[in-house]
Design a protein around this motif. Structure first.
Motif, PDB file in Angstrom:
ATOM      1  N   GLN A  35      -8.505   4.651 -10.927  1.00  0.00           N
ATOM      2  CA  GLN A  35      -8.559   5.803 -11.825  1.00  0.00           C
ATOM      3  C   GLN A  35      -9.433   6.908 -11.247  1.00  0.00           C
ATOM      4  O   GLN A  35      -9.077   8.089 -11.293  1.00  0.00           O
ATOM      5  N   GLU A  66      -1.889   6.154 -14.966  1.00  0.00           N
ATOM      6  CA  GLU A  66      -1.502   5.145 -15.965  1.00  0.00           C
ATOM      7  C   GLU A  66      -0.182   4.478 -15.578  1.00  0.00           C
ATOM      8  O   GLU A  66      -0.019   3.270 -15.760  1.00  0.00           O
ATOM      9  N   THR A 114       0.108   0.532 -14.747  1.00  0.00           N
ATOM     10  CA  THR A 114       1.079  -0.301 -15.462  1.00  0.00           C
ATOM     11  C   THR A 114       1.986  -1.029 -14.484  1.00  0.00           C
ATOM     12  O   THR A 114       2.272  -2.226 -14.633  1.00  0.00           O
TER      13      THR A 114
END
Length: 243
Positions: A134, A146, A150
């Motif tokens: 991140q 994100e 995922t």
């Protein structure tokens, strides 16, 4: 008359310009030698005009192994489970990073390289055991962390990493060291080893004329001065165009 000559030179340069040099980087996300190569050789070199003559492919698998049980894939990685996760993040980033139309100064390739460089620079030092994905995404204009995360935590990431493994295992000569660098889809130990200490100089040996200016300081072919060598190559291109 001078305008015609200029036009002919421009056309000749277009006709004679070669395709980019395909370079494949076989590496591991927590490998110190991979990190050293990417952060100290590859990334700085690709911030020069060398980026215009290189087409990079990243294969984040290295000496890992995997077994399949139905739809499930289980990985064993050279530097442990954290590297398996890191390899999946790399594989997902390579697949999903996209440039934005409003950020024209960045390309998909430059964003991917900067993100990978940031991850590799972090090495194994994760404050509070937090993977730097991140942070590296935020620092390098990656707007879909994100989606990458995922992917890395799902079967999609496992399938992408498995593809990297299949690509690695298809090498004509089995991988013996990490990183391994292939030029023009061919393994040459001298070039692979040389690229790890002098990436620019090694690429310049493969790049066709007209070479980027940075190659001048690395070119010592046959005792010819670089300007004379490039001039003769451009002249040959011009003759080929005219006749």
């Amino acid at each position: 008359m001078s305008h015609k000559i200029i036009l002919l030179v421009c056309l000749a340069a277009t006709v004679c310009s070669a395709a980019k040099v395909p370079i494949a980087i076989y590496y591991e996300s927590l490998c110190p030698d991979s990190a050293k190569f990417i952060t100290e050789q590859l990334h700085p070199a690709m911030k020069t005009e060398l980026r215009d003559v290189v087409e990079l492919t990243f294969v984040p698998f290295g000496k890992s192994q995997y077994v399949t049980q139905g739809a499930d894939v289980t990985f064993t990685c050279h530097h442990g489970p954290n590297e398996c996760y890191g390899n999946r993040v790399h594989a997902c980033a390579i697949e999903h990073i996209q440039a934005n139309s409003y950020q024209t100064e960045y390309t998909r390739e430059s964003l991917t390289l900067d993100f990978i460089n940031c991850l590799m620079r972090a090495g194994k030092n994760f404050p509070d055991n937090v993977y730097p994905g991140q942070r590296c995404a935020a620092e390098n204009h990656i707007n879909n962390w994100e989606n990458i995360k995922t992917c890395a935590n799902s079967t999609d990431g496992s399938q992408l990493l498995r593809k990297a493994g299949e690509t690695t295992m298809r090498l004509k000569e089995p991988l013996t060291g990490v990183p391994t660098i292939l030029f023009n889809e061919q393994f040459d130990k001298k070039s692979s080893d040389g690229a790890q200490v002098n990436f620019i100089g090694t690429v310049c040996k493969y790049a066709a004329a007209p070479q980027p200016r940075i190659c001048a300081q690395h070119n010592s072919a046959s005792g010819l001065g670089v300007s004379a060598l490039l001039g003769s190559m451009v002249g040959l291109c011009l003759l080929r165009f005219l006749y």
